[in-house]
Design a protein around this motif. Structure first.
Motif, PDB file in Angstrom:
ATOM      1  N   TYR A  49       0.808  -1.222   0.000  1.00 32.58           N
ATOM      2  CA  TYR A  49       0.000   0.000   0.000  1.00 32.58           C
ATOM      3  C   TYR A  49       0.838   1.268   0.000  1.00 32.58           C
ATOM      4  O   TYR A  49       0.434   2.276  -0.585  1.00 32.58           O
ATOM      5  CB  TYR A  49      -0.946   0.009   1.207  1.00 32.58           C
ATOM      6  N   ASP A  50       2.005   1.259   0.661  1.00 29.82           N
ATOM      7  CA  ASP A  50       2.775   2.497   0.743  1.00 29.82           C
ATOM      8  C   ASP A  50       3.443   2.863  -0.582  1.00 29.82           C
ATOM      9  O   ASP A  50       4.066   3.912  -0.699  1.00 29.82           O
ATOM     10  CB  ASP A  50       3.812   2.424   1.868  1.00 29.82           C
ATOM     11  N   LYS A  51       3.301   2.012  -1.578  1.00 29.81           N
ATOM     12  CA  LYS A  51       3.833   2.312  -2.907  1.00 29.81           C
ATOM     13  C   LYS A  51       2.748   2.833  -3.857  1.00 29.81           C
ATOM     14  O   LYS A  51       2.989   2.999  -5.044  1.00 29.81           O
ATOM     15  CB  LYS A  51       4.515   1.080  -3.497  1.00 29.81           C
ATOM     16  N   GLY A  52       1.553   3.054  -3.342  1.00 27.33           N
ATOM     17  CA  GLY A  52       0.517   3.736  -4.106  1.00 27.33           C
ATOM     18  C   GLY A  52      -0.096   2.969  -5.261  1.00 27.33           C
ATOM     19  O   GLY A  52      -0.281   3.545  -6.336  1.00 27.33           O
ATOM     20  N   PRO A  53      -0.455   1.685  -5.085  1.00 30.13           N
ATOM     21  CA  PRO A  53      -1.080   0.967  -6.204  1.00 30.13           C
ATOM     22  C   PRO A  53      -2.405   1.586  -6.649  1.00 30.13           C
ATOM     23  O   PRO A  53      -2.789   1.445  -7.813  1.00 30.13           O
ATOM     24  CB  PRO A  53      -1.273  -0.454  -5.647  1.00 30.13           C
ATOM     25  N   GLU A  54      -3.100   2.270  -5.726  1.00 30.77           N
ATOM     26  CA  GLU A  54      -4.345   2.939  -6.123  1.00 30.77           C
ATOM     27  C   GLU A  54      -4.082   4.025  -7.159  1.00 30.77           C
ATOM     28  O   GLU A  54      -4.873   4.206  -8.100  1.00 30.77           O
ATOM     29  CB  GLU A  54      -5.032   3.560  -4.896  1.00 30.77           C
ATOM     30  N   LEU A  55      -2.978   4.749  -7.009  1.00 30.73           N
ATOM     31  CA  LEU A  55      -2.625   5.784  -7.971  1.00 30.73           C
ATOM     32  C   LEU A  55      -2.289   5.166  -9.322  1.00 30.73           C
ATOM     33  O   LEU A  55      -2.666   5.695 -10.375  1.00 30.73           O
ATOM     34  CB  LEU A  55      -1.440   6.611  -7.459  1.00 30.73           C
ATOM     35  N   LEU A  56      -1.592   4.043  -9.286  1.00 29.53           N
ATOM     36  CA  LEU A  56      -1.258   3.341 -10.519  1.00 29.53           C
ATOM     37  C   LEU A  56      -2.520   2.919 -11.261  1.00 29.53           C
ATOM     38  O   LEU A  56      -2.645   3.132 -12.482  1.00 29.53           O
ATOM     39  CB  LEU A  56      -0.398   2.120 -10.204  1.00 29.53           C
ATOM     40  N   LEU A  57      -3.459   2.323 -10.537  1.00 32.29           N
ATOM     41  CA  LEU A  57      -4.713   1.864 -11.148  1.00 32.29           C
ATOM     42  C   LEU A  57      -5.488   3.035 -11.745  1.00 32.29           C
ATOM     43  O   LEU A  57      -5.965   2.959 -12.891  1.00 32.29           O
ATOM     44  CB  LEU A  57      -5.558   1.139 -10.105  1.00 32.29           C
ATOM     45  N   GLU A  58      -5.609   4.113 -10.995  1.00 32.35           N
ATOM     46  CA  GLU A  58      -6.357   5.266 -11.488  1.00 32.35           C
ATOM     47  C   GLU A  58      -5.662   5.922 -12.676  1.00 32.35           C
ATOM     48  O   GLU A  58      -6.324   6.415 -13.599  1.00 32.35           O
ATOM     49  CB  GLU A  58      -6.566   6.281 -10.365  1.00 32.35           C
ATOM     50  N   ARG A 189      -4.752  12.193 -11.762  1.00 32.68           N
ATOM     51  CA  ARG A 189      -4.931  13.266 -12.741  1.00 32.68           C
ATOM     52  C   ARG A 189      -3.673  14.129 -12.843  1.00 32.68           C
ATOM     53  O   ARG A 189      -3.295  14.583 -13.928  1.00 32.68           O
ATOM     54  CB  ARG A 189      -6.126  14.140 -12.349  1.00 32.68           C
ATOM     55  N   SER A 190      -3.026  14.364 -11.691  1.00 29.69           N
ATOM     56  CA  SER A 190      -1.792  15.147 -11.691  1.00 29.69           C
ATOM     57  C   SER A 190      -0.700  14.407 -12.452  1.00 29.69           C
ATOM     58  O   SER A 190       0.065  15.017 -13.227  1.00 29.69           O
ATOM     59  CB  SER A 190      -1.347  15.419 -10.256  1.00 29.69           C
ATOM     60  N   ILE A 191      -0.605  13.090 -12.237  1.00 34.70           N
ATOM     61  CA  ILE A 191       0.379  12.287 -12.973  1.00 34.70           C
ATOM     62  C   ILE A 191       0.128  12.414 -14.472  1.00 34.70           C
ATOM     63  O   ILE A 191       1.043  12.645 -15.263  1.00 34.70           O
ATOM     64  CB  ILE A 191       0.306  10.806 -12.549  1.00 34.70           C
ATOM     65  N   TYR A 192      -1.145  12.282 -14.852  1.00 34.91           N
ATOM     66  CA  TYR A 192      -1.479  12.319 -16.274  1.00 34.91           C
ATOM     67  C   TYR A 192      -1.152  13.676 -16.887  1.00 34.91           C
ATOM     68  O   TYR A 192      -0.615  13.751 -18.003  1.00 34.91           O
ATOM     69  CB  TYR A 192      -2.965  11.983 -16.494  1.00 34.91           C
ATOM     70  N   ARG A 193      -1.484  14.751 -16.179  1.00 34.25           N
ATOM     71  CA  ARG A 193      -1.228  16.086 -16.732  1.00 34.25           C
ATOM     72  C   ARG A 193       0.258  16.293 -17.005  1.00 34.25           C
ATOM     73  O   ARG A 193       0.638  16.833 -18.050  1.00 34.25           O
ATOM     74  CB  ARG A 193      -1.753  17.162 -15.773  1.00 34.25           C
ATOM     75  N   VAL A 194       1.115  15.893 -16.063  1.00 38.02           N
ATOM     76  CA  VAL A 194       2.555  16.073 -16.257  1.00 38.02           C
ATOM     77  C   VAL A 194       3.056  15.173 -17.381  1.00 38.02           C
ATOM     78  O   VAL A 194       3.839  15.600 -18.240  1.00 38.02           O
ATOM     79  CB  VAL A 194       3.313  15.800 -14.942  1.00 38.02           C
ATOM     80  N   TRP A 195       2.599  13.919 -17.387  1.00 37.38           N
ATOM     81  CA  TRP A 195       3.033  13.012 -18.451  1.00 37.38           C
ATOM     82  C   TRP A 195       2.577  13.513 -19.819  1.00 37.38           C
ATOM     83  O   TRP A 195       3.342  13.492 -20.792  1.00 37.38           O
ATOM     84  CB  TRP A 195       2.491  11.601 -18.224  1.00 37.38           C
ATOM     85  N   GLU A 196       1.330  13.985 -19.921  1.00 36.11           N
ATOM     86  CA  GLU A 196       0.805  14.469 -21.192  1.00 36.11           C
ATOM     87  C   GLU A 196       1.635  15.645 -21.701  1.00 36.11           C
ATOM     88  O   GLU A 196       1.913  15.750 -22.902  1.00 36.11           O
ATOM     89  CB  GLU A 196      -0.657  14.878 -21.028  1.00 36.11           C
ATOM     90  N   LYS A 197       2.033  16.518 -20.779  1.00 33.38           N
ATOM     91  CA  LYS A 197       2.855  17.663 -21.171  1.00 33.38           C
ATOM     92  C   LYS A 197       4.211  17.195 -21.690  1.00 33.38           C
ATOM     93  O   LYS A 197       4.694  17.665 -22.727  1.00 33.38           O
ATOM     94  CB  LYS A 197       3.040  18.600 -19.982  1.00 33.38           C
ATOM     95  N   LEU A 198       4.832  16.247 -20.981  1.00 34.50           N
ATOM     96  CA  LEU A 198       6.126  15.731 -21.413  1.00 34.50           C
ATOM     97  C   LEU A 198       5.996  14.977 -22.726  1.00 34.50           C
ATOM     98  O   LEU A 198       6.818  15.121 -23.635  1.00 34.50           O
ATOM     99  CB  LEU A 198       6.712  14.813 -20.338  1.00 34.50           C
ATOM    100  N   ASP A 199       4.953  14.163 -22.842  1.00 36.73           N
ATOM    101  CA  ASP A 199       4.751  13.385 -24.058  1.00 36.73           C
ATOM    102  C   ASP A 199       4.403  14.292 -25.228  1.00 36.73           C
ATOM    103  O   ASP A 199       4.696  13.977 -26.376  1.00 36.73           O
ATOM    104  CB  ASP A 199       3.629  12.362 -23.845  1.00 36.73           C
TER     105      ASP A 199
END
Length: 245
Positions: A49-58, A189-199
């Motif tokens: 849990y401390d590695k954030g699998p929920e964030l990965l799934l979302e 959503r924050s992960i996606y926004r940063v990745w989308e900008k980089l991509d």
């Protein structure tokens, strides 16, 4: 005063991190102008849990909602008892899973990282809420993967700002994300926004070849860069011990 005194006598040395042996492969060029290889996200954490699998799934769910094709590999240590998000991940994204289990052999593991980097759009993704250093992420970067990590923990000292995504709440919240689905969604959503900008700035990613650390890492963790400082410290300690004896 005590803290300052200790600080003046202290030195922080990074952990030496070994990358793949030999020259890294070049990233494959797009077949046509404007094309981009399918992104391949490497998630290198242990399954807890401390590695954030929920964030990965979302994050995977958001990628699908946005119509983005992608692949994912889960390379971290597994345990008999696993957080629920992994069952959901396997059920919902079976087609996207490339490597769903750890690679036990160290050389084979690093070789797999390098092959993912050579595909042309390989990323090492961290959703961790707890990290001592970040060896797995550093191994990925040294293999040629592009990092996508939280703006917190040890990553602020290791990874340059453009490759870090902000969290809507302190990173400690990741440890309890299983009890707060709304937080996991906001963070994803924050992960996606940063990745989308980089991509979206493919010239940035494509200009960085495996082995190029400038603009990604804030320090060089390779043994050749780190070990001389270790040797210097050990020699100084040995000299002091001899003078006392």
């Amino acid at each position: 005063d005590i803290i300052n005194s200790i600080g003046e006598k202290s030195m922080i040395l990074p952990i030496p991190v070994r990358g793949p042996e030999g020259e890294s492969d070049q990233r494959q060029a797009s077949e046509t102008e404007g094309d981009s290889p399918v992104p391949h996200f490497i998630w290198p954490h242990r399954w807890e849990y401390d590695k954030g699998p929920e964030l990965l799934l979302e994050f995977c769910r958001i990628l699908r909602e946005q119509g983005r094709e992608f692949r994912i590999s889960l390379l971290g240590q597994r345990f008999r008892s696993r957080p629920r998000p992994f069952a959901d991940l396997f059920a919902e994204f079976e087609r996207e899973l490339v490597q769903p289990r750890p690679i036990e052999d160290g050389n084979a593991y690093l070789s797999f990282l390098r092959s993912c980097a050579a595909e042309g759009n390989g990323w090492v993704l961290s959703t961790a809420g707890h990290e001592f250093f970040g060896i797995a992420v550093m191994e990925g970067v040294l293999a040629g993967l592009l990092p996508l990590v939280p703006d917190g923990l040890s990553y602020r000292e290791l990874i340059a700002g453009p490759w870090r995504y902000p969290l809507p709440e302190p990173e400690d919240s990741i440890k309890t994300a299983h009890a707060d689905p709304a937080f996991a969604r906001r963070a994803a959503r924050s992960i996606y926004r940063v990745w989308e900008k980089l991509d979206g700035h493919r010239q940035l990613s494509q200009a960085i070849q495996p082995g190029d650390l400038e603009g990604i890492l804030l320090l060089d963790p390779r043994p050749a860069a780190v070990l001389p400082a270790y040797i210097e410290v050990l020699e100084e300690l040995l000299s002091q011990a001899r003078s006392i004896a």
